[in-house]
Design a protein around this motif. Structure first.
Motif, PDB file in Angstrom:
ATOM      1  N   ARG A  93      -7.986   5.858   8.762  1.00  0.00           N
ATOM      2  CA  ARG A  93      -9.186   6.381   8.101  1.00  0.00           C
ATOM      3  C   ARG A  93      -9.890   7.477   8.899  1.00  0.00           C
ATOM      4  N   ARG A 108       0.854  -1.178   0.000  1.00  0.00           N
ATOM      5  CA  ARG A 108       0.000   0.000   0.000  1.00  0.00           C
ATOM      6  C   ARG A 108       0.892   1.232   0.000  1.00  0.00           C
ATOM      7  N   LEU A 165     -12.044   7.256   0.889  1.00  0.00           N
ATOM      8  CA  LEU A 165     -10.960   8.180   0.584  1.00  0.00           C
ATOM      9  C   LEU A 165     -11.109   9.499   1.341  1.00  0.00           C
ATOM     10  N   THR A 201     -14.808   2.586  -3.015  1.00  0.00           N
ATOM     11  CA  THR A 201     -13.600   3.300  -2.611  1.00  0.00           C
ATOM     12  C   THR A 201     -13.864   4.743  -2.206  1.00  0.00           C
ATOM     13  N   GLU A 202     -14.784   5.410  -2.911  1.00  0.00           N
ATOM     14  CA  GLU A 202     -14.967   6.843  -2.705  1.00  0.00           C
ATOM     15  C   GLU A 202     -15.334   7.186  -1.266  1.00  0.00           C
ATOM     16  N   LEU A 206     -11.943   4.915  -9.840  1.00  0.00           N
ATOM     17  CA  LEU A 206     -12.597   4.795  -8.534  1.00  0.00           C
ATOM     18  C   LEU A 206     -13.184   3.397  -8.423  1.00  0.00           C
ATOM     19  N   GLU A 207     -12.534   2.562  -7.649  1.00  0.00           N
ATOM     20  CA  GLU A 207     -13.013   1.197  -7.478  1.00  0.00           C
ATOM     21  C   GLU A 207     -14.317   1.197  -6.684  1.00  0.00           C
TER      22      GLU A 207
END
Length: 452
Positions: free
Chosen positions: A443, A152, A369, A365-366, A361-362
Motif C-alpha cells: 500500500r 487477491r 486504492l 476501499t477508495e 467501490l466497497e
C-alpha cells in the motif's frame, strides 16, 4: 474417478441467493436494503441500464478498417461496456473454486481435468458480451480481493502500443498462483470482428509443485454491421502440465453448418507417452464433463450426423439456432457448470453477477486504492451511471492527456517505467513474459502516476 458425484461439489460458481428470483426493480434496491439491516453485500445490479445502440452506426467507423488491426481505432463510447479490459481479465477468477478443487486432489490426472474445466470457465463470461471494454490507459491498475474465495489479484496496463495487460492472482493461503499477460489483437473482416487474445496463462499449484500453461481460444463477434450480434469462440487450446508432461488438448469448435457445433468444446487428456486417458467435452456456455475415451468413442460412432466447420471469414453470419444442451454420456463426471446469470442481465450489458460487482467501490476501499485503479476512471463511472455524454467527454479528455504525456516523455527522452510488473522469462515456458515484481499490497502508492 468415474462418477458425476465425485466432481459435483465443483458445480456452482458464486453462491446463488434469492436475488436471482427478484425483478429488476427489486434488485435495484437490494443493496440499500442490505445496508439498512446493518450488513453490506456486493451489489446485484448496476446503477443504470445500458443505453440503446440502435441510433448509432458502427459501419461509418469500420468501413475503412477491413482487414486492419483495431487497437488504434477510436470507437464511440456507446459501443463500450462500463468496465476496463483489466476488469474483464479479472473475470477469469469467477470460478476460482475450481482451482481450490484442483489443489485438494491427490491424483495429477484428476487435477488436470479440473484445470481444464477452469480454463474453459475462464472464458465463459464472454457469452453474449458484445460491448467493448474500455482500453486501459498506460499505467492503469486494478485490484480484486475476495477473502471469502481466498484470493487477491493485481493487474496493470504495462504497454500501450501494442496494448499489453499483465495480471497476477494468488491464494491467500499460498495454495496457488495464476498469472499471465494478454495482447488482444482485433481485426475487422467486413461482417465480423475477430479477437486473438495473444498471451500465455500460467497456473501454479504450489503444494503439488505443478505448473500448467495454455493460451485462450479465438473469439469472433458476428453481425457487427447489421443483424443480431452473436459470439463464438474457436481454436485449439493446449494445456501442459510442465511437471508430469500430461497434456490436455481442447478444441473449441466453430459454429459449423446450421449451428450444430456452436459453443461445443471437445478434447482429451494424454500422458507424456501420448496415451489418451480422458476425454473432455461440453459447451463453454454451459458445462464440461470428462469420460473414459473408449466409452466416448463408442458413443460418438453411434452419432451419424455430418459436421462441418467454418472460419470467421465465411459469408454466413446469421445467428445460428441454439442446439440442444450437452448430451451426457453414461459414466461421465461433471467438472463444471456455469453460474446462471441474473434475470436482468440483458439490460445490464449481459453482465454476470460477478461482473456486476467489479466496478463497485466497497465501503472504505477508495482510500486504500492507488490513484491508477480502474474504479476511479471518470469515463467508466459516468457510463455505469448512464451518463453517456459525460462518459464520452471524459474518455476524450483522458485519451488526450495520455497523448500529451507520451509526447512529453518523447521530448525529454524518457522511457515509461512499469510499476508492478517487469518483462522477464516465464520459468516454465522459457518465453518472454510480464512477471509480477511484488510490493503492491504494501500500500505504498506515492510514486504512482497521475493518469486520470
Amino acid at each position: 474417478m468415474n462418477s458425476e458425484e465425485e466432481f459435483y461439489d465443483a458445480e456452482t460458481g458464486l453462491e446463488s441467493d434469492d436475488s436471482c428470483e427478484q425483478s429488476f426493480k427489486d434488485a435495484q434496491v437490494s443493496k440499500s436494503a442490505s445496508q439498512e439491516n446493518g450488513l453490506w453485500q456486493r451489489r446485484k445490479t448496476l446503477p443504470a441500464e445500458m443505453v440503446s445502440r440502435n441510433n448509432f452506426s458502427v459501419w461509418n467507423i469500420l468501413k475503412k478498417c477491413i482487414g486492419m488491426e483495431l487497437s488504434k481505432i477510436a470507437m464511440p463510447v456507446v459501443f463500450n461496456e462500463p468496465l476496463s479490459f483489466l476488469q474483464r481479465i479479472s473475470e477469469y477468477m469467477e470460478h476460482t473454486h475450481l482451482i481450490h478443487k484442483a489443489c485438494s486432489l491427490s491424483d495429477s490426472m484428476d487435477r488436470m481435468q479440473v484445470v481444464a474445466a477452469f480454463a474453459v470457465s475462464a472464458v465463459a463470461s464472454q457469452w453474449e458480451r458484445t460491448g467493448k471494454p474500455f482500453n486501459p490507459l498506460l499505467g492503469e491498475t486494478y485490484e480484486l480481493i475476495r477473502e471469502d474465495e481466498g484470493y487477491r489479484l493485481i493487474s496493470e496496463q504495462v504497454s500501450h502500443h501494442p496494448p499489453v495487460s499483465a495480471f497476477h492472482a494468488e491464494s491467500l493461503k499460498q495454495e496457488f498462483v495464476f498469472h499471465g499477460s494478454i495482447y488482444p489483437k482485433l481485426k475487422f473482416w467486413g461482417k465480423s470482428i475477430e479477437a486473438e487474445p495473444k498471451g500465455t496463462m500460467t497456473l501454479e499449484l504450489l503444494k503439488h509443485k505443478e505448473a500448467y500453461t495454455w493460451t485462450n481460444p479465438m473469439c469472433c463477434v458476428h453481425n457487427v454491421i447489421l443483424g443480431k450480434l452473436w459470439i463464438e469462440q474457436y481454436g485449439t487450446v493446449e494445456i501442459l502440465n510442465h511437471s508430469t508432461g500430461d497434456k490436455c488438448v481442447l478444441n473449441f469448435k466453430a459454429c459449423g453448418m446450421f449451428g450444430k457445433e456452436l459453443h461445443k468444446v471437445e478434447g482429451y487428456i494424454q500422458d507424456k507417452s501420448k496415451k489418451k486417458l480422458k476425454v473432455i467435452y461440453g459447451k463453454w456456455t454451459e458445462c464440461m464433463y470428462s469420460a473414459d475415451p473408449k466409452v466416448y468413442e463408442t458413443h460418438k460412432k453411434s452419432d451419424k450426423k455430418t459436421k462441418q466447420e467454418h472460419s470467421c471469414e465465411e459469408d454466413s453470419d446469421d445467428v445460428p439456432e441454439i442446439q440442444e444442451t450437452v448430451a451426457v454420456i453414461p459414466g461421465s463426471a461433471l467438472l463444471w457448470r456455469i453460474t446462471p446469470r441474473p434475470p436482468h442481465s440483458a439490460q445490464m450489458y449481459n453482465f454476470t453477477s460477478f461482473a456486476m460487482t467489479l466496478n463497485e467501490l466497497e465501503p472504505g476501499t477508495e482510500r486504500l486504492l492507488p490513484p491508477t485503479d480502474c474504479r476511479l476512471r471518470p469515463d467508466i463511472r459516468a457510463m455505469e451511471n448512464g451518463d453517456i455524454d459525460r462518459a464520452s467527454l471524459e474518455k476524450e479528455r483522458l485519451e488526450e492527456k495520455q497523448r500529451a504525456a507520451r509526447k512529453e516523455r518523447s521530448r525529454d527522452e524518457e522511457e515509461w517505467s512499469t510499476r508492478w510488473f517487469h518483462l522477464g522469462t516465464n520459468p516454465h515456458t522459457e518465453a518472454e513474459d510480464w512477471l509480477y515484481t511484488g510490493g503492491y499490497f504494501d500500500r505504498n502508492y506515492s510514486d504512482c502516476p497521475d493518469i486520470y
